[in-house]
Write an enzyme that holds these catalytic residues in place. Structure first.
Site, PDB file in Angstrom:
ATOM      1  N   CYS A 192      -1.542 -16.847  21.095  1.00 33.05           N
ATOM      2  CA  CYS A 192      -1.269 -17.156  22.496  1.00 33.05           C
ATOM      3  C   CYS A 192      -2.580 -17.545  23.198  1.00 33.05           C
ATOM      4  O   CYS A 192      -3.647 -16.994  22.888  1.00 33.05           O
ATOM      5  CB  CYS A 192      -0.646 -15.949  23.192  1.00 33.05           C
ATOM      6  SG  CYS A 192       1.038 -15.580  22.645  1.00 33.05           S
TER       7      CYS A 192
ATOM      8  N   CYS B 131      -4.914 -14.914  24.770  1.00 38.73           N
ATOM      9  CA  CYS B 131      -5.354 -13.873  23.832  1.00 38.73           C
ATOM     10  C   CYS B 131      -6.185 -14.433  22.686  1.00 38.73           C
ATOM     11  O   CYS B 131      -6.407 -13.750  21.684  1.00 38.73           O
ATOM     12  CB  CYS B 131      -4.147 -13.129  23.270  1.00 38.73           C
ATOM     13  SG  CYS B 131      -3.188 -12.249  24.515  1.00 38.73           S
TER      14      CYS B 131
ATOM     15  N   CYS C 107       3.553  -6.336  25.023  1.00 40.66           N
ATOM     16  CA  CYS C 107       3.700  -7.772  25.252  1.00 40.66           C
ATOM     17  C   CYS C 107       4.026  -8.476  23.940  1.00 40.66           C
ATOM     18  O   CYS C 107       4.960  -9.283  23.868  1.00 40.66           O
ATOM     19  CB  CYS C 107       2.422  -8.330  25.870  1.00 40.66           C
ATOM     20  SG  CYS C 107       2.553 -10.053  26.425  1.00 40.66           S
ATOM     21  N   CYS C 108       3.279  -8.153  22.889  1.00 45.80           N
ATOM     22  CA  CYS C 108       3.571  -8.717  21.568  1.00 45.80           C
ATOM     23  C   CYS C 108       4.962  -8.288  21.115  1.00 45.80           C
ATOM     24  O   CYS C 108       5.645  -9.018  20.395  1.00 45.80           O
ATOM     25  CB  CYS C 108       2.535  -8.250  20.548  1.00 45.80           C
ATOM     26  SG  CYS C 108       0.878  -8.942  20.761  1.00 45.80           S
TER      27      CYS C 108
ATOM     28  N   CYS D 170      -0.493  -7.872  15.845  1.00 47.74           N
ATOM     29  CA  CYS D 170       0.501  -7.952  16.916  1.00 47.74           C
ATOM     30  C   CYS D 170       1.757  -7.165  16.608  1.00 47.74           C
ATOM     31  O   CYS D 170       2.616  -7.009  17.473  1.00 47.74           O
ATOM     32  CB  CYS D 170       0.864  -9.405  17.191  1.00 47.74           C
ATOM     33  SG  CYS D 170       1.566 -10.245  15.758  1.00 47.74           S
TER      34      CYS D 170
END
Length: 269
Positions: free
Chosen positions: A204, A207, A121-122, A232
């Protein structure tokens, strides 16, 4: 090229020691021709650096990675910063197809399935856009501080990013959080109101949580993971994420198999 870059970064770091923030920026601009890029997360350290760059009329481009999952308060301080300094902060967003594929295969919050899924995702939200932002750059300015976490304890004022072929400059590396807070307060710099609500580090929204008394500054980032995993991918010495966009599901399945294989017969029962 690699040795030359490393020597240039080492010499720059040595020359930056003992200088003020403005002087450090001016030294970088004087010594290194070419494109200078500052990637801001709009956190308090980056706000301090944005102020110094804007007030010093730096030629550095100020950009940000708009992941699409930021706090509303982050967008608010983004707009406030542009208004305060009369600038535009260029946004780099995730590639649409990679984002849609991840959500379709993993779910909207699929990054919590595993470290591999979170890194994926990162990868498409941050690392890939960062690559586009830094393309052709000679210098990458960051707001990293050595005191932010154990993973960042050895952060130098300048270092060679060999994978990206540039010098990474961390002008606040030897500042404390108290130094940053004082600088922001004394210069009336706009900052994210979440910092006043227990969020020393802001990423984010899904997170990031507020930290508890006595916790490290970045304890609220990816709090469900082990401390050693809490990066990340932006500030590691590799130009790409460990998990490529489009391979997130495969990475998740591999992680699941590895976990299963590590179980003893007793655990399996």
């Amino acid at each position: 090229m690699t040795l030359e870059l490393a020597r240039a970064a080492e010499a720059l770091a040595a020359a930056m020691a003992g200088l003020t923030l403005r002087q450090r920026i001016a030294l970088v601009e004087e010594r290194i021709p070419g494109r200078l890029v500052f990637t801001t997360s709009l956190g308090i350290e980056d706000q301090a650096l944005t102020h110094a760059l804007a007030m010093g009329k730096s030629r550095a481009e100020i950009v940000t990675l708009d992941t699409g999952r930021l706090f509303p308060e982050t967008y608010d301080v983004w707009a406030e910063t542009e208004s305060a300094y009369g600038i535009r902060i260029r946004a780099y967003a995730p590639e649409r197809e990679a984002e849609e594929r991840f959500v379709r295969e993993e779910g909207i919050n699929g990054f919590r399935h595993s470290v591999a899924a979170r890194q994926a995702c990162c990868g498409f939200r941050k690392v890939e856009p960062l690559g586009r932002a830094l393309k052709g750059a000679a210098v990458w300015f960051t707001g990293l501080r050595a005191g932010q976490s154990a993973n960042r304890a050895e952060t130098p004022l300048a270092e060679a990013d060999e994978a990206r072929g540039l010098i990474k400059v961390n002008p606040l590396a030897d500042w404390t959080r108290a130094d940053v807070d004082a600088f922001v307060r004394e210069n009336f710099i706009p900052y994210n109101v979440l910092h006043d609500r227990g969020f020393p580090s802001i990423g984010c929204a899904p997170c990031t949580r507020a930290v508890r008394v006595g916790e490290p500054e970045r304890a609220g980032r990816w709090w469900w993971e082990q401390e050693s995993k809490k990066e990340c991918g932006l500030h590691v010495h590799a130009p790409e994420a460990r998990v490529q966009p489009g391979r997130e599901a495969a990475a998740f399945e591999t992680a699941q198999r590895e976990t299963t294989n590590l179980k003893t017969p007793e655990m399996a029962r």
